[in-house]
Design a protein around this motif. Structure first.
Motif, PDB file in Angstrom:
ATOM      1  N   VAL C  97       0.835  -1.210   0.000  1.00 45.68           N
ATOM      2  CA  VAL C  97       0.000   0.000   0.000  1.00 45.68           C
ATOM      3  C   VAL C  97       0.869   1.260   0.000  1.00 45.68           C
ATOM      4  N   LEU C 128      -7.411   4.577   6.344  1.00 39.03           N
ATOM      5  CA  LEU C 128      -6.693   3.291   6.348  1.00 39.03           C
ATOM      6  C   LEU C 128      -5.348   3.425   7.082  1.00 39.03           C
ATOM      7  N   PHE C 131      -2.594   0.257   7.308  1.00 37.42           N
ATOM      8  CA  PHE C 131      -2.526  -0.666   6.172  1.00 37.42           C
ATOM      9  C   PHE C 131      -1.245  -0.533   5.361  1.00 37.42           C
ATOM     10  N   LYS C 134       0.508  -3.688   3.804  1.00 39.35           N
ATOM     11  CA  LYS C 134      -0.284  -4.756   3.185  1.00 39.35           C
ATOM     12  C   LYS C 134      -0.187  -4.702   1.662  1.00 39.35           C
ATOM     13  N   GLU C 138      -4.434  -8.373  -0.302  1.00 41.25           N
ATOM     14  CA  GLU C 138      -4.903  -8.675   1.049  1.00 41.25           C
ATOM     15  C   GLU C 138      -6.031  -7.735   1.497  1.00 41.25           C
ATOM     16  N   LEU C 139      -6.438  -6.811   0.602  1.00 36.86           N
ATOM     17  CA  LEU C 139      -7.430  -5.805   0.985  1.00 36.86           C
ATOM     18  C   LEU C 139      -8.815  -6.155   0.439  1.00 36.86           C
ATOM     19  N   SER C 140      -9.825  -5.631   1.094  1.00 36.53           N
ATOM     20  CA  SER C 140     -11.188  -5.801   0.585  1.00 36.53           C
ATOM     21  C   SER C 140     -11.431  -4.807  -0.541  1.00 36.53           C
ATOM     22  N   GLU C 143     -11.490  -1.222   0.611  1.00 37.21           N
ATOM     23  CA  GLU C 143     -10.158  -0.755   1.018  1.00 37.21           C
ATOM     24  C   GLU C 143      -9.292  -0.459  -0.204  1.00 37.21           C
ATOM     25  N   GLN C 144      -9.389  -1.363  -1.188  1.00 41.55           N
ATOM     26  CA  GLN C 144      -8.620  -1.149  -2.426  1.00 41.55           C
ATOM     27  C   GLN C 144      -9.004   0.162  -3.070  1.00 41.55           C
TER      28      GLN C 144
END
Lengths: 342, 510, 212
Positions: C97, C128, C131, C134, C138-140, C143-144
Motif C-alpha cells: 500500500v 486506512l 494498512f 499490506k 490482502e485488501l477488501s 479498502e482497495q
C-alpha cells in the motif's frame, strides 16, 4: 524493482557482454598466434596441433571441419573470407580441396624446406599446396575367401557378382577416387567401368567405415576403402586383409590421397603460418600420423612405419594430376548422382 | 520511448533481415543457376522427398502429440509433470544426438543399421524430436478454453465427446500453428536426414554449399525453403495471430477442469511409460551403455570441458541479450506506437523458421569485410546469429506475458507522473518478471542446443559443445562420442530441470 | 475559470465514431458526472483528457493550454498533472500500500522521510491508517478503492478523473464511498470528472450531470 538491483544487474550484463566480445579476439598481439582451419579429422589433427603449441609456444586457434558429408565446410568459410582472411593455414585431408582453393585464389605459394623430399606428384609445382601423410585407396578383403582380388576390376568380374560393396560415391574419398579413374582412363572407359560395376550388383554403403565393417562381418567379400579403415579392422583382430590394388606393370596403380597443407593469401600471421606449415610437413609429424589410429602413410622416404603399412616407394602409385582430378570431380557430380539414383 | 524502441527494431532488422536480403539480391544477380535448379528432375525428386518426410512427421507428431497433450495436460494422470519433462528432452538436445543414440543402439543390439537409414529412420527420429511441440501447445492452449464452455458440453456429453466436439475445435488455430511449425522445422532440418542418408531438399541446399562451394546455387536452393517460411509467416499473421498470440482467457489453477481417469489411469500410465521408454529412455540408455564408466566422462570433460563452459557462457550472454531485445519487441508489437511495429513480429517469425545455415551464410557474406572485423573476427558475430534466429522466441513469450498485464497498470503510473523508462522499470518489468525469466530460460536452452548457427560462425578456437561433438564424430571412438553426448544432454537437462522445478514452485505458490 | 475545454472534438476507434464534434467546458472546482449507456464514449472522454488517446479532430485545453490537437498529443499524460482512479483500480500487485501510494512522490524525487509523512497523512484521510505494509491482494474491495483514491490524491492534482470507481462494490458501500469522495473533493478543492452509469451515485457526487 529496487534501483540498486537494477544497476547491479546491468553492470553484470555489461561486464559479461564485454568479456564475451573480448573472448573472441586475440587477447594480446604480443603472444604469437596462428589460426588454422582443419579438414582432417579432429581426433587425429588436434594432438599434432597441441604438440606444435607445446614445442613452439605459438598459440593455435583452430576451426575444425565435421565429417565430410555432414560438414558446412571450413573450406567454404575460407572462400567466403577470401576478401578478409581470418585463417593463416588450411590443413586439408585431401588435395582436391587444396586445388579448388588454388583455383579460387585463396591460397598463397610457399615452398617449405621440409617438403624437398616429398615426391613431386604430391605437390603443387608452385607451392600453392603441399601433400603429406597419405591414405591409400585399398581393397579390404575378408580372410575367409579362397582367392584374393588384386585389382579394382574385380568389381566388374562375374565371379564376384553380388559380393562387393562400395561407399556412396557422392561423398568423400570415393568421389575423388572415381574422378581419378575418369582422369586416368578417360571418360568412356571409366563410364564403362561404372556401368559394369553396377551390372555386377555392387552394393552401396553409407561410408568407407561401414563398407569395412560389412567385409569384416563377411557380408561381402571385398570393398574399396581407405587404408586407415583397413588397418583399423586389422588392429581390432577382425578377419580381413589389405590389398594394394593394381600393382602389376600394365595396371593403373593404387590411388593415393595425401593430406595437403597450404598458406592463405593475406594471412594475418604469415611468420607463424610458415612455421606451422613446416611443422606439418616434417618427418616427425608424418611419423606421429603413421602410428596414430589413422595410420597414414608417410611421404618422406625414410620415416619409420607400423607393420601394417607398406613404404610409399614400394607402392605402385596411380599417376594422376590432382589439379585435373579436382576439375573432373566437379564435372562428374551430376553423372554420379544419376549413377546412384538409377 | 519511440526513439528507443525504433532503435531496437532497427538493430534487429539490421542484424537479421538486411544480410538475408543482401544475399538474396546477390543470388539473383547472375541468374543462370535458378532455372537450371528448377529445371532438373533431381530437384523435384528432392522436393518430393522433403514434402513426404515433413508431411509424415507432421501427421505422426499430431496423432501422438495431441492425445499426449490431453493426457498430460488435462487429466489427473499420476507423475504427469515428470512425463512432460521426459518427453521434452529430445527437443532440448541437438537432433543429431538422438540419431547417434539410435545408431549406437542398433549397433550394440546387432540390428541391421540400414533399417534405420533412409526415410523410416529419419521419420522416427524427427518424430521423437518434434513430438513435444504439438504436445506442449495442446497443453498450453487447453488453458485458454473457458471452463464454462466445457461445463456446458459436459452437461450433455461424456468427456471424450466434449473434448472432440468442444475443446479441440476451440484450440484449432493453435493446433494449426503447431502443425505448420512442425512441418517447417522438419522441412528445414538437415542434420538428421543427412546422418541417415535420406536425400531431402535441405540437404541439397546444404551440399550445394558444402560440397560444391557454390554460394549462388546454395542460396537458390534455399529459396524454396525461404518461400515456405514466408508463406507460413503470412498465413500465421493473417489468420491465426490474434487468436493465438494474445489469449483472451487463461484458466487459473482452481478453475481449470481436469478429467479424472479413475480406473483407467493405470493403463494410461503404462502406455505413457512405454512411449517414454521408446522416445527417451532407450536412446539415452544406449548412450549411457556405450559411454561406460566414470572414466569416459572424465575423459570427455578433459577433451571438451572448455567447450562446455563456453556453451554455458554463450547461453548466458546470448539469452540475456535476446531477452532484452525480445521484451522490447514484444512490447512494441503490443502497443504499436508506429506502423513499422506491425512488420517486426512476422519478420522475426520468418527468421526463426529459416534454416540456421541460411542465416549463417548470409551473416558471413554480409559481415565478412576488413572494416567490420570488429564484429566478424569476434564472438559478436555468433551473438548476431542467435539474435537473428531466436529473437522470435523471446519476443513471443514476452508478448504473451505483456498482454496479460492490464494497460491500466501502466496508465496509472503515467498518471502519477512516471515517464516511460520509469514505468518500464518500476511497473511493467516487475509485473512480467516471470515471463521474462521464462523467455530467458527458453532462449538459453535453444542457444545451448544450437549447432547450425554456431558451427558456421564461431571464431577460431571458440567452439561450443554441440559443435565440438560434431567435429569429433569423424572417426572419434564411439565411447568418447557417447560420453560427450551424455555430457551434452546433462548440460541441457539439468538446468532445464532446475528451471522446471522453479516454475512449478512458483506456480503452486501463486 | 474554465479548467477543461473540449473544442469540436471528434474521436474514432476502429472505424467507429465515438465522439463527433463534441464540445465541453468544465469550471474550476466543479464535480461533473458523466452518464450514459455503455459504448457511448464516457470512458473515451476521460482517456482523451488524460492523454492516453488523441482526438482525430479538434483541440483539448487544460487551463487554457492546448494539450491535444488534431491527432497529436502535445502534452503527454505524465506531464498533465491529472489524477485518475481506474475502473479496475489498477493497484500494482507487486507493491504494498505504502509503495503504491508513494510511487508518484518517489518518481518526483521526494525523499523518504517526507514521503512517509505524506503517505501517513493521506492514509489517515482515507481511513486506512494501519494498512501501510499490506499488499493490494490482502485488501477488501472498499479498502482497495480507498488506496486507489489515496494514490491519486497524494500528488494533489488539479483535476481528478474517476472511471466507474465504485462499480464493483455493493450498493450500500458504494453510497458510503460516494459521500466520502464528495467530502474529499470539498476538502482538496480539485475539479472532478466522474463517470458512472448509476443514477444514484450521479446524484450524490455531481454538481452537474452530463448525459452522452
Amino acid at each position: 524493482m529496487k534501483t540498486r538491483d537494477l544497476i547491479i544487474g546491468i553492470v553484470i550484463l555489461v561486464v559479461a557482454l564485454l568479456l564475451f566480445w573480448k573472448s573472441g579476439q586475440e587477447m594480446t598481439e604480443k603472444r604469437p598466434v596462428v589460426v588454422v582451419y582443419v579438414s582432417e579429422d579432429r581426433v587425429f589433427s588436434e594432438p599434432i596441433l597441441k604438440d606444435f603449441e607445446k614445442e613452439t609456444g605459438i598459440t593455435v586457434k583452430a576451426v575444425y571441419d565435421t565429417e565430410e558429408a555432414k560438414s558446412t565446410g571450413v573450406m567454404n568459410r575460407l572462400i567466403a573470407e577470401k576478401s578478409n582472411p581470418q585463417a593463416d593455414v588450411y590443413w586439408a585431408n585431401e588435395p582436391i580441396r587444396a586445388e579448388i582453393l588454388k583455383q579460387k585464389g585463396v591460397s598463397a605459394p610457399y615452398l617449405s624446406p621440409n617438403a624437398k623430399e616429398i615426391p613431386k606428384i604430391f605437390k603443387d609445382p608452385d607451392g600453392f599446396w603441399t601433400g603429406f601423410s597419405a591414405r591409400a585407396r585399398v581393397l579390404i578383403v575378408n580372410s575367409g575367401i579362397n582367392e584374393r582380388p588384386e585389382s579394382i576390376l574385380a568389381y566388374t568380374e562375374t565371379r564376384w557378382r553380388g559380393k562387393s560393396v562400395i561407399a556412396n560415391p557422392l561423398f568423400g574419398t570415393t568421389t575423388a577416387h572415381i574422378a581419378a579413374l575418369f582422369t586416368y582412363w578417360g571418360d568412356d572407359r571409366a563410364d564403362a567401368f561404372m556401368r559394369a560395376m553396377k551390372r555386377n550388383g555392387v552394393a552401396l554403403s553409407t561410408s568407407n567405415g561401414e563398407s569395412a565393417d560389412f567385409v569384416a562381418a563377411g557380408r561381402y567379400a571385398f570393398s574399396l576403402v581407405d587404408s586407415d579403415d583397413a588397418v583399423n579392422r586389422i588392429r581390432q583382430g577382425r578377419p580381413v586383409t589389405m590389398v594394394y590394388p593394381d600393382q602389376k606393370p600394365d595396371e593403373p596403380g593404387c590411388f593415393i590421397v595425401p593430406n595437403a597443407v597450404l598458406l592463405i593469401k593475406g594471412a594475418p600471421h604469415p611468420k607463424e603460418a610458415r612455421r606451422l606449415v613446416d611443422y606439418l610437413l616434417s618427418k616427425e609429424t608424418e611419423h606421429k600420423l603413421a602410428f596414430a589410429d589413422c595410420a597414414q602413410i608417410p611421404l618422406h622416404p625414410d620415416v619409420e612405419i607400423p607393420e601394417e603399412l607398406q613404404p610409399i616407394d614400394t607402392i605402385r602409385i596411380m599417376q594422376v594430376d590432382y589439379a585435373k582430378v579436382a576439375a573432373k570431380l566437379l564435372e562428374i557430380q551430376p553423372y554420379l548422382k544419376r549413377w546412384v539414383s538409377e | 520511448m519511440r526513439l528507443f524502441l525504433a532503435s531496437i527494431v532497427s538493430i534487429l532488422l539490421f542484424i537479421g533481415i538486411v544480410p538475408i536480403l543482401a544475399m538474396l539480391i546477390k543470388a539473383f544477380m547472375p541468374d543462370d543457376t535458378i532455372p537450371s535448379l528448377f529445371g532438373s528432375m533431381q530437384t523435384w525428386m528432392l522436393m518430393r522427398h522433403s514434402v513426404i518426410l515433413a508431411s509424415l512427421v507432421t501427421v505422426s507428431t499430431f496423432l501422438l502429440g495431441i492425445p499426449l497433450g490431453i493426457f498430460l495436460g488435462k487429466t489427473d494422470l499420476p507423475f504427469r509433470r515428470f512425463f512432460i519433462f521426459l518427453f521434452l528432452i529430445p527437443l532440448l538436445v541437438p537432433p543429431y544426438i538422438i540419431a547417434v543414440a539410435w545408431s549406437d543402439l542398433f549397433q550394440m543390439s546387432g540390428l541391421p543399421l540400414h533399417w534405420l537409414s533412409g526415410l523410416p529412420g529419419s521419420l522416427f527420429i524427427l518424430v521423437s524430436v518434434y513430438l513435444p511441440l504439438p504436445m506442449l501447445l495442446t497443453m498450453i492452449f487447453l488453458h485458454t478454453v473457458h471452463p464454462h464452455l466445457e461445463e456446458a458440453g459436459r452437461l450433455v456429453a461424456t468427456w471424450p465427446l466434449t473434448l472432440w466436439r468442444v475443446t479441440l475445435p476451440l484450440i484449432r488455430p493453435a493446433l494449426l500453428l503447431a502443425a505448420l511449425l512442425v512441418f517447417l522445422l522438419a522441412l528445414g532440418e538437415f542434420s538428421v536426414p543427412m546422418y541417415l542418408r535420406y536425400n531431402v531438399y535441405a540437404v541439397e541446399s546444404f551440399t550445394q554449399f558444402s560440397a560444391f562451394y557454390n554460394f549462388e546455387a546454395a542460396t537458390a536452393a534455399a529459396i524454396p525453403l525461404v518461400l515456405f517460411a514466408a508463406l507460413l509467416t503470412v498465413a500465421e499473421n493473417r489468420y491465426l495471430r490474434n487468436r493465438i498470440a494474445i489469449p483472451r482467457h487463461f484458466a487459473q489453477k482452481n478453475e481449470f477442469l481436469r478429467i479424472t481417469l479413475g480406473r483407467n489411469r493405470w493403463s494410461v500410465l503404462t502406455g505413457m511409460a512405454c512411449l517414454a521408454a521408446i522416445f527417451v529412455a532407450m536412446p539415452i540408455g544406449s548412450l549411457l551403455l556405450q559411454a561406460g564408466g566414470i572414466d569416459s566422462y572424465l575423459r570427455a570433460l578433459h577433451v571438451a570441458g572448455d567447450a562446455l563452459l563456453r556453451s554455458f557462457f554463450y547461453a548466458f550472454v546470448g539469452a540475456s541479450v535476446l531477452t532484452f531485445f525480445g521484451f522490447f519487441t514484444g512490447y512494441l508489437f503490443l502497443k504499436k506506437p508506429f506502423y513499422a511495429a506491425r512488420t517486426i513480429d512476422p519478420l522475426l517469425l520468418f527468421l526463426f523458421t529459416l534454416p540456421g545455415t541460411v542465416i549463417g551464410i548470409a551473416l558471413i557474406t554480409f559481415w565478412n569485410t576488413p572494416s567490420t572485423n570488429i564484429v566478424y573476427a569476434t564472438t559478436l558475430i555468433v551473438l548476431f546469429g542467435y539474435l537473428a534466429k531466436y529473437t522470435a522466441l523471446t519476443a513471443r513469450i514476452s508478448l504473451a506475458t505483456l498482454a496479460m498485464v492490464p494497460p491500466s497498470m501502466e496508465e496509472a503510473a503515467q498518471m502519477t507522473g512516471a515517464g516511460w523508462f520509469q514505468r518500464m522499470i518500476h511497473i511493467v518489468i516487475p509485473l512480467t518478471r516471470h515471463g521474462i525469466l521464462g523467455a530467458w530460460v527458453v532462449a538459453s536452452l535453444f542457444i545451448l542446443r544450437d549447432i547450425s548457427i554456431t558451427i558456421l560462425l564461431y571464431p577460431p578456437g571458440h567452439d561450443t559443445l554441440p559443435v565440438r561433438i560434431f567435429t569429433l564424430m569423424a572417426n572419434g571412438s564411439p565411447q568418447l562420442i557417447a560420453s560427450l553426448c551424455i555430457v551434452m544432454i546433462a548440460a541441457v537437462v539439468v538446468p532445464a530441470a532446475v528451471a522446471w522445478g522453479w516454475f512449478h514452485y512458483w506456480g503452486t505458490k501463486r | 475559470m474554465k479548467i477543461v475545454r473540449f473544442e469540436q472534438v471528434t474521436c474514432r476507434y476502429d472505424e467507429q465514431t465515438i465522439l463527433d464534434t463534441f464540445s465541453l467546458d468544465v469550471e474550476q472546482g466543479e464535480r461533473l458526472v458523466i452518464l450514459g449507456p455503455s459504448g457511448s464514449g464516457k470512458t473515451t472522454l476521460l482517456r482523451l483528457l488524460a492523454g492516453f488517446v488523441a482526438p482525430h479532430r479538434g483541440t483539448i485545453y487544460i487551463e487554457e493550454n492546448a494539450v491535444s490537437r488534431d491527432g497529436r498529443i502535445l502534452v503527454p499524460p505524465e506531464q498533465r498533472q491529472i489524477g485518475m482512479v481506474f475502473q479496475d483500480l489498477a493497484l500494482w500487485p507487486h507493491m504494498n500500500v505504502e509503495e503504491n501510494i508513494g510511487f508518484g512522490l518517489k518518481i518526483k524525487g521526494v525523499g523518504t522521510t517526507e514521503r512517509n509523512r505524506r503517505v501517513d497523512t493521506i492514509l489517515k484521510l482515507v481511513g486506512l491508517p494501519d494498512f501501510r505494509k499490506k499488499r493490494p491482494s490482502e485488501l477488501s474491495g472498499g479498502e482497495q478503492q480507498r488506496v486507489a483514491l489515496a494514490r491519486a490524491l497524494i500528488l494533489e492534482p488539479k483535476i481528478l478523473l474517476m472511471d466507474e470507481p465504485l462499480s464493483s462494490l455493493d450498493e450500500s458501500l458504494s453510497r458510503h464511498l460516494a459521500h466520502e469522495i464528495v467530502h474529499l473533493q470539498e476538502k482538496f478543492g480539485f475539479t472532478l470528472l466522474y463517470v458512472t452509469h448509476r443514477s444514484e451515485e450521479a446524484r450524490i457526487v455531481g454538481t452537474r450531470q452530463l448525459e452522452i
